[in-house]
Write a protein that holds these residues in place. Structure first.
Motif, PDB file in Angstrom:
ATOM      1  N   ASP A  21     -11.753 -18.589  -0.264  1.00 31.94           N
ATOM      2  CA  ASP A  21     -11.536 -17.141  -0.150  1.00 31.94           C
ATOM      3  C   ASP A  21     -10.953 -16.527  -1.419  1.00 31.94           C
ATOM      4  OD1 ASP A  21     -12.303 -16.901   2.625  1.00 31.94           O
ATOM      5  OD2 ASP A  21     -10.368 -17.815   3.148  1.00 31.94           O
ATOM      6  N   ALA A  22     -10.542 -17.343  -2.372  1.00 32.58           N
ATOM      7  CA  ALA A  22      -9.785 -16.858  -3.529  1.00 32.58           C
ATOM      8  C   ALA A  22     -10.494 -15.724  -4.269  1.00 32.58           C
ATOM      9  CB  ALA A  22      -9.472 -18.013  -4.480  1.00 32.58           C
ATOM     10  N   LYS A  23     -11.770 -15.876  -4.550  1.00 37.13           N
ATOM     11  CA  LYS A  23     -12.474 -14.834  -5.305  1.00 37.13           C
ATOM     12  C   LYS A  23     -12.561 -13.538  -4.516  1.00 37.13           C
ATOM     13  CE  LYS A  23     -15.110 -17.845  -8.319  1.00 37.13           C
ATOM     14  NZ  LYS A  23     -16.397 -18.385  -8.702  1.00 37.13           N
ATOM     15  N   ARG A  24     -12.816 -13.637  -3.232  1.00 38.28           N
ATOM     16  CA  ARG A  24     -12.900 -12.415  -2.415  1.00 38.28           C
ATOM     17  C   ARG A  24     -11.549 -11.702  -2.347  1.00 38.28           C
ATOM     18  NH1 ARG A  24     -16.179 -13.561   3.063  1.00 38.28           N
ATOM     19  NH2 ARG A  24     -14.929 -15.443   3.154  1.00 38.28           N
ATOM     20  N   LEU A  25     -10.462 -12.458  -2.236  1.00 42.67           N
ATOM     21  CA  LEU A  25      -9.139 -11.845  -2.179  1.00 42.67           C
ATOM     22  C   LEU A  25      -8.779 -11.206  -3.516  1.00 42.67           C
ATOM     23  CD1 LEU A  25      -7.139 -14.424  -0.029  1.00 42.67           C
ATOM     24  CD2 LEU A  25      -8.662 -12.569   0.692  1.00 42.67           C
ATOM     25  N   THR A  26      -9.132 -11.879  -4.602  1.00 39.40           N
ATOM     26  CA  THR A  26      -8.891 -11.314  -5.936  1.00 39.40           C
ATOM     27  C   THR A  26      -9.661 -10.004  -6.099  1.00 39.40           C
ATOM     28  OG1 THR A  26      -8.439 -13.472  -6.913  1.00 39.40           O
ATOM     29  CG2 THR A  26      -9.164 -11.729  -8.420  1.00 39.40           C
ATOM     30  N   ARG A  27     -10.920  -9.975  -5.667  1.00 35.99           N
ATOM     31  CA  ARG A  27     -11.718  -8.739  -5.766  1.00 35.99           C
ATOM     32  C   ARG A  27     -11.104  -7.617  -4.933  1.00 35.99           C
ATOM     33  NH1 ARG A  27     -16.271 -12.222  -5.665  1.00 35.99           N
ATOM     34  NH2 ARG A  27     -16.539 -11.873  -3.445  1.00 35.99           N
ATOM     35  N   LEU A  28     -10.584  -7.961  -3.757  1.00 35.97           N
ATOM     36  CA  LEU A  28      -9.970  -6.953  -2.895  1.00 35.97           C
ATOM     37  C   LEU A  28      -8.754  -6.341  -3.595  1.00 35.97           C
ATOM     38  CD1 LEU A  28      -9.777  -7.399   0.909  1.00 35.97           C
ATOM     39  CD2 LEU A  28      -8.154  -5.996  -0.291  1.00 35.97           C
ATOM     40  N   VAL A  29      -7.906  -7.176  -4.217  1.00 29.86           N
ATOM     41  CA  VAL A  29      -6.729  -6.673  -4.924  1.00 29.86           C
ATOM     42  C   VAL A  29      -7.151  -5.807  -6.108  1.00 29.86           C
ATOM     43  CG1 VAL A  29      -4.743  -7.342  -6.349  1.00 29.86           C
ATOM     44  CG2 VAL A  29      -5.224  -8.569  -4.211  1.00 29.86           C
ATOM     45  N   ALA A  34      -5.809   2.110  -4.244  1.00 28.24           N
ATOM     46  CA  ALA A  34      -4.401   2.453  -4.432  1.00 28.24           C
ATOM     47  C   ALA A  34      -3.913   2.114  -5.837  1.00 28.24           C
ATOM     48  CB  ALA A  34      -3.552   1.729  -3.392  1.00 28.24           C
ATOM     49  N   TYR A  35      -4.690   1.311  -6.554  1.00 29.11           N
ATOM     50  CA  TYR A  35      -4.287   0.886  -7.897  1.00 29.11           C
ATOM     51  C   TYR A  35      -5.237   1.419  -8.963  1.00 29.11           C
ATOM     52  CZ  TYR A  35      -0.692  -2.046  -5.910  1.00 29.11           C
ATOM     53  OH  TYR A  35       0.424  -2.488  -5.247  1.00 29.11           O
ATOM     54  N   LYS A  36      -5.688   2.620  -8.790  1.00 31.21           N
ATOM     55  CA  LYS A  36      -6.521   3.284  -9.800  1.00 31.21           C
ATOM     56  C   LYS A  36      -5.632   4.124 -10.703  1.00 31.21           C
ATOM     57  CE  LYS A  36     -10.355   1.732  -8.125  1.00 31.21           C
ATOM     58  NZ  LYS A  36     -10.701   0.413  -8.558  1.00 31.21           N
ATOM     59  N   ALA A  40      -3.384   1.085 -12.384  1.00 33.32           N
ATOM     60  CA  ALA A  40      -4.378   0.038 -12.616  1.00 33.32           C
ATOM     61  C   ALA A  40      -3.826  -1.197 -13.329  1.00 33.32           C
ATOM     62  CB  ALA A  40      -5.573   0.601 -13.382  1.00 33.32           C
ATOM     63  N   ALA A  41      -2.890  -1.007 -14.241  1.00 42.18           N
ATOM     64  CA  ALA A  41      -2.355  -2.131 -15.013  1.00 42.18           C
ATOM     65  C   ALA A  41      -1.696  -3.184 -14.119  1.00 42.18           C
ATOM     66  CB  ALA A  41      -1.352  -1.630 -16.048  1.00 42.18           C
ATOM     67  N   ALA A  42      -1.178  -2.772 -12.975  1.00 43.86           N
ATOM     68  CA  ALA A  42      -0.467  -3.705 -12.100  1.00 43.86           C
ATOM     69  C   ALA A  42      -1.383  -4.776 -11.517  1.00 43.86           C
ATOM     70  CB  ALA A  42       0.231  -2.947 -10.968  1.00 43.86           C
ATOM     71  N   THR A 140      15.501   0.047  -3.836  1.00 39.25           N
ATOM     72  CA  THR A 140      14.473   0.327  -4.829  1.00 39.25           C
ATOM     73  C   THR A 140      14.374  -0.841  -5.796  1.00 39.25           C
ATOM     74  OG1 THR A 140      14.926   2.690  -4.694  1.00 39.25           O
ATOM     75  CG2 THR A 140      13.789   1.925  -6.676  1.00 39.25           C
ATOM     76  N   ALA A 141      13.156  -1.271  -6.071  1.00 39.10           N
ATOM     77  CA  ALA A 141      12.894  -2.242  -7.131  1.00 39.10           C
ATOM     78  C   ALA A 141      12.601  -1.419  -8.365  1.00 39.10           C
ATOM     79  CB  ALA A 141      11.714  -3.132  -6.768  1.00 39.10           C
ATOM     80  N   PHE A 142      13.424  -1.578  -9.380  1.00 37.97           N
ATOM     81  CA  PHE A 142      13.283  -0.740 -10.560  1.00 37.97           C
ATOM     82  C   PHE A 142      12.128  -1.187 -11.440  1.00 37.97           C
ATOM     83  CE2 PHE A 142      17.648  -0.114  -9.130  1.00 37.97           C
ATOM     84  CZ  PHE A 142      17.600   1.250  -8.934  1.00 37.97           C
ATOM     85  N   ALA A 143      11.630  -0.261 -12.213  1.00 37.25           N
ATOM     86  CA  ALA A 143      10.481  -0.488 -13.094  1.00 37.25           C
ATOM     87  C   ALA A 143      10.665  -1.752 -13.927  1.00 37.25           C
ATOM     88  CB  ALA A 143      10.292   0.721 -14.000  1.00 37.25           C
ATOM     89  N   ASN A 144       9.538  -2.419 -14.198  1.00 41.24           N
ATOM     90  CA  ASN A 144       9.512  -3.626 -15.009  1.00 41.24           C
ATOM     91  C   ASN A 144       8.365  -3.503 -16.010  1.00 41.24           C
ATOM     92  OD1 ASN A 144       9.881  -6.208 -15.980  1.00 41.24           O
ATOM     93  ND2 ASN A 144       8.904  -7.195 -14.234  1.00 41.24           N
ATOM     94  N   PRO A 145       8.528  -2.611 -17.012  1.00 38.71           N
ATOM     95  CA  PRO A 145       7.437  -2.401 -17.983  1.00 38.71           C
ATOM     96  C   PRO A 145       7.134  -3.688 -18.755  1.00 38.71           C
ATOM     97  CG  PRO A 145       9.131  -0.705 -18.174  1.00 38.71           C
ATOM     98  CD  PRO A 145       9.670  -1.765 -17.274  1.00 38.71           C
ATOM     99  N   PRO A 146       5.921  -3.899 -19.223  1.00 33.39           N
ATOM    100  CA  PRO A 146       4.827  -2.936 -19.188  1.00 33.39           C
ATOM    101  C   PRO A 146       3.958  -3.049 -17.940  1.00 33.39           C
ATOM    102  CG  PRO A 146       4.179  -4.780 -20.544  1.00 33.39           C
ATOM    103  CD  PRO A 146       5.598  -5.059 -20.064  1.00 33.39           C
ATOM    104  N   VAL A 147       4.092  -4.135 -17.174  1.00 36.69           N
ATOM    105  CA  VAL A 147       3.186  -4.335 -16.034  1.00 36.69           C
ATOM    106  C   VAL A 147       3.427  -3.316 -14.930  1.00 36.69           C
ATOM    107  CG1 VAL A 147       2.438  -5.966 -14.259  1.00 36.69           C
ATOM    108  CG2 VAL A 147       2.918  -6.777 -16.554  1.00 36.69           C
TER     109      VAL A 147
END
Length: 162
Positions: A21-29, A34-36, A40-42, A140-147
């Motif tokens: 299932d790994a490839k299908r799950l990676t494609r879903l993520v 929600a990550y456009k 997107a970088a995340a 709150t989880a604070f920002a962790n740039p750059p990701v």
């Protein structure tokens, strides 16, 4: 040929994810709406590998379509420390209760493992979803740039013993 926007099958099953299932799950993520844009970088280089699936309690929601079993969503529960690390539902089937089914399954999995609290660091756009399914905001989880250059809400599921 059915449309991806047609009603999903009444039979949705949740099963343990397998290495295949790994490839299908990676494609879903990576394909999550929600990550456009600025988010997107995340997920751009994110990979759900067979090793990850083996190391954590990873489960998929599968619905039968006319060609094959389709992965509609999945979650990954890390046991130590207890955290809902991933929860994704395919964009075209969101709002149909699949996320709620996955959360209920995760809670049962946690309960069976003797866990009474599960942390979630949520994507900003998923905050309302976690409120609706009973998670309690804890911080709150604070920002962790750059990701991840933005703050994210932290939640906790409290898992009552049965």
């Amino acid at each position: 040929m059915g449309s991806r926007t047609s009603p999903i099958s009444r039979s949705i099953t949740i099963r343990r994810a397998a290495a295949r299932d790994a490839k299908r799950l990676t494609r879903l993520v990576r394909g999550s709406g929600a990550y456009k844009g600025k988010y997107a970088a995340a997920v751009a280089g994110y990979r759900v590998g067979p090793d990850y699936i083996e190391a954590h309690r990873t489960f998929v929601a599968v619905g039968a379509d006319e060609h094959e079993d389709r992965v509609l969503g999945f979650y990954a529960l890390v046991l130590a420390p207890p955290e809902l690390d991933l929860l994704f539902v395919a964009d075209d089937v969101q709002g149909r209760g699949i996320g709620r089914l996955l959360v209920a399954h995760m809670q049962s999995t946690a309960r069976a493992a003797g866990i009474d609290r599960v942390k979630v660091v949520s994507h900003v756009l998923a905050e309302d979803f976690y409120h609706r399914v009973g998670a309690v905001r804890t911080g709150t989880a604070f920002a962790n740039p750059p990701v991840v250059p933005w703050d994210r809400p932290e939640f906790e599921f409290r898992i009552p013993a049965e």
